[in-house]
Design a protein around this motif. Structure first.
Motif, PDB file in Angstrom:
ATOM      1  N   GLN A 275      51.173 -67.544  56.226  1.00 14.73           N
ATOM      2  CA  GLN A 275      52.395 -67.897  55.634  1.00 14.73           C
ATOM      3  C   GLN A 275      53.293 -68.700  56.719  1.00 14.73           C
ATOM      4  OE1 GLN A 275      53.321 -67.681  52.365  1.00 14.73           O
ATOM      5  NE2 GLN A 275      55.414 -68.680  52.797  1.00 14.73           N
ATOM      6  N   LEU A 276      54.006 -70.041  56.130  1.00 16.30           N
ATOM      7  CA  LEU A 276      54.593 -70.786  57.093  1.00 16.30           C
ATOM      8  C   LEU A 276      55.705 -71.446  56.085  1.00 16.30           C
ATOM      9  CD1 LEU A 276      55.195 -71.263  60.061  1.00 16.30           C
ATOM     10  CD2 LEU A 276      53.991 -73.330  59.634  1.00 16.30           C
ATOM     11  N   PRO A 277      56.982 -71.355  56.278  1.00 16.38           N
ATOM     12  CA  PRO A 277      57.688 -70.278  57.265  1.00 16.38           C
ATOM     13  C   PRO A 277      57.426 -68.972  56.628  1.00 16.38           C
ATOM     14  CG  PRO A 277      59.063 -72.208  56.413  1.00 16.38           C
ATOM     15  CD  PRO A 277      57.846 -72.094  55.509  1.00 16.38           C
ATOM     16  N   HIS A 317      68.609 -59.706  50.872  1.00 17.17           N
ATOM     17  CA  HIS A 317      68.133 -61.068  50.532  1.00 17.17           C
ATOM     18  C   HIS A 317      66.805 -61.430  51.070  1.00 17.17           C
ATOM     19  CE1 HIS A 317      72.419 -61.672  49.461  1.00 17.17           C
ATOM     20  NE2 HIS A 317      71.676 -62.409  48.242  1.00 17.17           N
ATOM     21  N   LEU A 318      65.831 -61.604  50.300  1.00 17.75           N
ATOM     22  CA  LEU A 318      64.582 -61.802  50.853  1.00 17.75           C
ATOM     23  C   LEU A 318      64.124 -63.436  50.380  1.00 17.75           C
ATOM     24  CD1 LEU A 318      61.958 -61.216  52.433  1.00 17.75           C
ATOM     25  CD2 LEU A 318      60.913 -60.550  50.219  1.00 17.75           C
ATOM     26  N   TRP A 319      64.001 -64.058  51.386  1.00 12.84           N
ATOM     27  CA  TRP A 319      63.931 -65.594  51.117  1.00 12.84           C
ATOM     28  C   TRP A 319      62.353 -66.125  51.485  1.00 12.84           C
ATOM     29  CZ3 TRP A 319      67.571 -68.525  49.162  1.00 12.84           C
ATOM     30  CH2 TRP A 319      69.132 -68.082  49.191  1.00 12.84           C
ATOM     31  N   LEU A 320      61.752 -66.863  50.572  1.00 10.84           N
ATOM     32  CA  LEU A 320      60.348 -67.360  50.718  1.00 10.84           C
ATOM     33  C   LEU A 320      60.496 -68.934  50.545  1.00 10.84           C
ATOM     34  CD1 LEU A 320      59.623 -64.346  49.040  1.00 10.84           C
ATOM     35  CD2 LEU A 320      57.522 -64.961  50.208  1.00 10.84           C
ATOM     36  N   CYS A 321      60.007 -69.789  51.559  1.00 10.68           N
ATOM     37  CA  CYS A 321      59.895 -71.242  51.216  1.00 10.68           C
ATOM     38  C   CYS A 321      58.640 -71.751  51.669  1.00 10.68           C
ATOM     39  CB  CYS A 321      61.140 -71.769  52.479  1.00 10.68           C
ATOM     40  SG  CYS A 321      62.666 -71.029  52.307  1.00 10.68           S
ATOM     41  N   SER A 322      58.346 -72.706  50.828  1.00 14.28           N
ATOM     42  CA  SER A 322      56.965 -73.515  51.200  1.00 14.28           C
ATOM     43  C   SER A 322      57.160 -74.412  52.327  1.00 14.28           C
ATOM     44  CB  SER A 322      56.395 -74.268  49.930  1.00 14.28           C
ATOM     45  OG  SER A 322      57.404 -75.378  49.419  1.00 14.28           O
ATOM     46  N   ASP A 323      56.266 -74.966  53.143  1.00 16.87           N
ATOM     47  CA  ASP A 323      56.280 -75.635  54.293  1.00 16.87           C
ATOM     48  C   ASP A 323      56.932 -76.918  54.011  1.00 16.87           C
ATOM     49  OD1 ASP A 323      54.218 -76.722  52.962  1.00 16.87           O
ATOM     50  OD2 ASP A 323      52.847 -76.546  54.558  1.00 16.87           O
ATOM     51  N   GLY A 324      57.164 -77.410  52.707  1.00 17.91           N
ATOM     52  CA  GLY A 324      57.858 -78.447  52.404  1.00 17.91           C
ATOM     53  C   GLY A 324      59.168 -78.787  52.989  1.00 17.91           C
ATOM     54  N   VAL A 325      60.003 -77.405  53.074  1.00 19.37           N
ATOM     55  CA  VAL A 325      61.269 -77.230  53.599  1.00 19.37           C
ATOM     56  C   VAL A 325      61.328 -77.930  54.950  1.00 19.37           C
ATOM     57  CG1 VAL A 325      61.128 -74.972  54.496  1.00 19.37           C
ATOM     58  CG2 VAL A 325      63.304 -75.641  53.480  1.00 19.37           C
ATOM     59  N   LEU A 326      60.293 -77.519  55.931  1.00 17.42           N
ATOM     60  CA  LEU A 326      60.375 -78.078  57.103  1.00 17.42           C
ATOM     61  C   LEU A 326      60.542 -79.554  57.100  1.00 17.42           C
ATOM     62  CD1 LEU A 326      57.403 -75.993  58.503  1.00 17.42           C
ATOM     63  CD2 LEU A 326      59.811 -75.447  58.603  1.00 17.42           C
ATOM     64  N   GLU A 327      60.276 -80.338  56.320  1.00 20.49           N
ATOM     65  CA  GLU A 327      60.464 -82.047  56.228  1.00 20.49           C
ATOM     66  C   GLU A 327      61.974 -82.217  55.920  1.00 20.49           C
ATOM     67  OE1 GLU A 327      57.905 -83.908  57.082  1.00 20.49           O
ATOM     68  OE2 GLU A 327      56.430 -82.418  56.992  1.00 20.49           O
ATOM     69  N   ALA A 368      62.391 -88.829  45.629  1.00 17.26           N
ATOM     70  CA  ALA A 368      61.281 -88.710  46.183  1.00 17.26           C
ATOM     71  C   ALA A 368      61.229 -87.552  47.512  1.00 17.26           C
ATOM     72  CB  ALA A 368      60.404 -89.834  46.638  1.00 17.26           C
ATOM     73  N   LEU A 369      60.397 -86.576  47.323  1.00 16.52           N
ATOM     74  CA  LEU A 369      60.607 -85.526  48.239  1.00 16.52           C
ATOM     75  C   LEU A 369      59.451 -85.703  49.237  1.00 16.52           C
ATOM     76  CD1 LEU A 369      61.240 -82.317  46.037  1.00 16.52           C
ATOM     77  CD2 LEU A 369      62.735 -83.364  47.844  1.00 16.52           C
ATOM     78  N   PRO A 370      59.460 -85.298  50.734  1.00 15.60           N
ATOM     79  CA  PRO A 370      58.332 -85.737  51.382  1.00 15.60           C
ATOM     80  C   PRO A 370      57.110 -84.740  51.009  1.00 15.60           C
ATOM     81  CG  PRO A 370      59.869 -84.532  52.388  1.00 15.60           C
ATOM     82  CD  PRO A 370      60.443 -84.911  51.163  1.00 15.60           C
ATOM     83  N   ASP A 371      57.303 -83.679  50.417  1.00 17.04           N
ATOM     84  CA  ASP A 371      56.200 -82.868  50.029  1.00 17.04           C
ATOM     85  C   ASP A 371      56.673 -81.874  48.911  1.00 17.04           C
ATOM     86  OD1 ASP A 371      53.826 -81.479  50.110  1.00 17.04           O
ATOM     87  OD2 ASP A 371      54.137 -80.451  52.225  1.00 17.04           O
ATOM     88  N   ASP A 372      55.865 -81.167  48.459  1.00 17.19           N
ATOM     89  CA  ASP A 372      56.139 -80.165  47.496  1.00 17.19           C
ATOM     90  C   ASP A 372      57.024 -79.294  48.108  1.00 17.19           C
ATOM     91  OD1 ASP A 372      54.287 -81.309  45.463  1.00 17.19           O
ATOM     92  OD2 ASP A 372      52.558 -79.978  46.126  1.00 17.19           O
ATOM     93  N   LEU A 373      57.924 -78.802  47.528  1.00 17.85           N
ATOM     94  CA  LEU A 373      59.128 -77.835  47.927  1.00 17.85           C
ATOM     95  C   LEU A 373      59.559 -76.564  46.897  1.00 17.85           C
ATOM     96  CD1 LEU A 373      62.072 -79.012  50.010  1.00 17.85           C
ATOM     97  CD2 LEU A 373      61.906 -76.757  49.169  1.00 17.85           C
ATOM     98  N   THR A 374      59.481 -75.490  47.413  1.00 22.21           N
ATOM     99  CA  THR A 374      59.634 -74.350  46.606  1.00 22.21           C
ATOM    100  C   THR A 374      60.347 -73.354  47.305  1.00 22.21           C
ATOM    101  OG1 THR A 374      57.702 -74.916  45.180  1.00 22.21           O
ATOM    102  CG2 THR A 374      58.830 -72.626  44.949  1.00 22.21           C
ATOM    103  N   ILE A 375      61.526 -72.602  46.562  1.00 18.20           N
ATOM    104  CA  ILE A 375      61.995 -71.542  47.295  1.00 18.20           C
ATOM    105  C   ILE A 375      62.167 -70.606  46.427  1.00 18.20           C
ATOM    106  CG2 ILE A 375      64.244 -71.299  48.498  1.00 18.20           C
ATOM    107  CD1 ILE A 375      64.858 -74.069  49.168  1.00 18.20           C
TER     108      ILE A 375
END
Length: 386
Positions: A275-277, A317-327, A368-375
Motif C-alpha cells: 500500500q502506497l501511501p 480519523h483513518l485516511w487511505l489514498c491511492s497513489d494518484g494523490v502523490l501527483e 483531467a487528472l494525472p491518474d486515478d485518484l481515490t480517497i
C-alpha cells in the motif's frame, strides 16, 4: 502481362506538321491520337499536346482543367501562348519536332506526376474514410467507457455511511471514465465492519475489470466466512486474491489494504499489500502511519501477507489514498510528498477539507487528472456525526 501504353492526344490542324508531331511523340513507345479540336479527344487520354494555333484562347482554361496539357509552338512570339500559360498548362516547348527527345521526357514526367497525384488523391480519400471509421469507433468506445464507468460507480458503496459508530466516506475520481481504484465498506454483522481499498496498476478498462473481479471475490469470501478468527481474514483474502490474479494471466497487479474493525473491542485487524501511501491514523491532531508491509497482490506466486492490528481510540480519523494523490502534491522526492500528505491530513477534519487542501475541489470528468485518484476516510467513534 505487358503494361498498357499511355495514350497521348495531339491537338493540331490537319496536315504534315501534325503528322510529324504525332510521329515524334510515338517514337518513345507512346500511343498517339491526333485530332483537330479538344472535343474530338477520346476517353482514356492521359495527356494532351496542343499546338497553340489549334486551340482558341477561350478554350485553354477548360482544356487545362480537364487534362494535363503541354503546349507546343513554332515560335515564342505566338499570340495565344500567354493565354495558354495563364490558363494553367503544365509546360510548353517551342519547335517540338526539333526537340523531340525533350518533348518525350516532358511527357513521361507529366504522366508520372499525374500518376503520383492520382495515388495521393486515392490515399487521401482512403484516409478520410479510415478517419471517419475511426471517429465512429472512438465514439462507440467512449460510450462504452462511459457506460462502464457508470456501472463501476454503481458497485461502490453509498457515500457517507455511519456503520456501528464509524463514519465512512470517500471521493472517487477516475483518470478518464474507468478507474483502477476501488473500495468498499459494510458490516459483516453487528460486531465487525469490513473495508478494503485497492489500487490496480494502470488505469482504464483492463484495470477496471480487475476491480470487478475484486468485488465478486470479496462478496464470495464474505459469504464463505464462518465468523471465526477475524484477525486472519485480511491476510487470507490477500493471499487468495494474489492467486486469482496470477491465474488469470492478465498481467495486472494491485496494492491493497484490507481491514476489519471489531466494534466491541474498538480494534483494527488488517493486512496490506504494498500500500502506497500507507494509511494514516489521526488521533488528537497527531498523525501516525500504520505499521506493516507486504508484497503487491498479483505479482509473486505463493506470497504471504502479514496479520496486523492496532487499537482504535474513541476519536480517530483513518485516511487511505491511492497513489494518484502523490501527483497532486508538491515536492521533488517521494519522501517529501509523503510528508506533505501527512501535513495536509493533519490539517483536515473532513474529506472536503482534504480535497480543498489538495486543490482537488473539482467535478470528476470536468478536468483531467494525472491518474486515478481515490480517497477514503473512516472516523469514529466520537466522530460519528462529523
Amino acid at each position: 502481362m505487358d503494361r498498357p501504353k499511355q495514350l497521348i492526344g495531339v491537338i493540331d490542324e490537319p496536315g504534315p506538321a501534325r503528322d510529324a508531331l504525332a510521329e515524334t511523340i510515338a517514337r518513345d513507345g507512346l500511343a498517339v491520337v491526333a485530332v483537330s479540336r479538344a472535343e474530338e479527344l477520346p476517353t482514356g487520354v492521359d495527356l494532351v499536346v496542343a499546338h497553340v494555333r489549334a486551340v482558341p484562347a477561350s478554350d485553354w482554361p477548360g482544356l487545362c482543367e480537364r487534362l494535363p496539357t503541354l503546349v507546343v509552338s513554332d515560335t515564342r512570339d505566338a499570340p495565344d501562348l500567354l493565354s495558354a500559360v495563364d490558363a494553367g498548362l503544365v509546360d510548353y516547348i517551342v519547335e517540338p519536332c526539333r526537340h523531340g527527345q525533350l518533348l518525350r521526357r516532358m511527357i513521361r514526367k507529366v504522366i508520372r506526376l499525374r500518376a503520383l497525384e492520382e495515388a495521393r488523391r486515392e490515399d487521401q480519400a482512403r484516409l478520410e474514410e479510415l478517419n471517419e471509421t475511426l471517429e465512429t469507433h472512438l465514439a462507440m468506445l467512449r460510450l462504452d467507457q462511459q457506460a462502464g464507468g457508470q456501472i463501476q460507480r454503481k458497485m461502490l458503496p453509498p457515500r457517507l455511511q455511519t456503520l456501528g459508530g464509524v463514519t465512512c466516506d470517500y471521493w472517487f475520481a477516475p483518470y478518464l471514465y474507468l478507474s483502477g481504484d476501488f473500495l468498499d465498506f459494510h458490516l459483516l454483522d453487528e460486531r465487525f465492519l469490513l473495508f478494503y481499498f485497492a489500487d490496480v496498476s494502470g488505469h482504464g478498462a483492463s484495470s477496471a475489470f480487475v476491480t470487478v473481479l475484486l468485488k465478486y471475490l470479496a462478496n464470495r469470501w464474505q459469504n464463505e466466512w464462518d465468523g471465526e478468527h477475524p484477525e486472519a481474514l485480511p491476510a487470507r483474502w490477500l493471499a487468495d486474491l494474489n492467486r486469482e490474479l496470477l491465474d488469470t494471466g492478465i498481467g495486472k497487479h494491485a496494492t491493497l489494504f484490507v481491514g476489519i474493525i471489531d466494534l466491541e473491542r474498538r480494534y483494527l485487524h488488517y493486512s496490506l499489500g504494498a500500500q502506497l501511501p500507507m494509511p494514516l491514523l489521526v488521533v488528537d491532531g497527531k498523525v501516525t502511519t500504520l505499521a506493516g508491509e507486504g508484497m503487491p497482490v498479483g505479482l509473486f506466486p505463493g506470497a504471504e501477507y502479514p496479520t496486523l492490528g492496532c487499537s482504535l481510540p474513541g476519536n480517530f480519523h483513518l485516511w487511505l489514498c491511492s497513489d494518484g494523490v502523490l501527483e497532486c502534491l508538491p515536492g521533488d522526492t517521494l519522501d517529501s510528498r509523503l510528508r506533505e500528505l501527512e501535513q495536509q491530513v493533519q490539517a483536515s477534519a473532513t474529506l472536503a477539507d482534504l480535497r480543498a487542501n489538495l486543490a482537488l475541489d473539482l467535478t470528476p470528468g470536468e478536468e483531467a487528472l494525472p491518474d486515478d485518484l481515490t480517497i477514503m476516510m473512516l472516523s469514529g467513534f466520537g466522530h460519528a456525526d462529523s
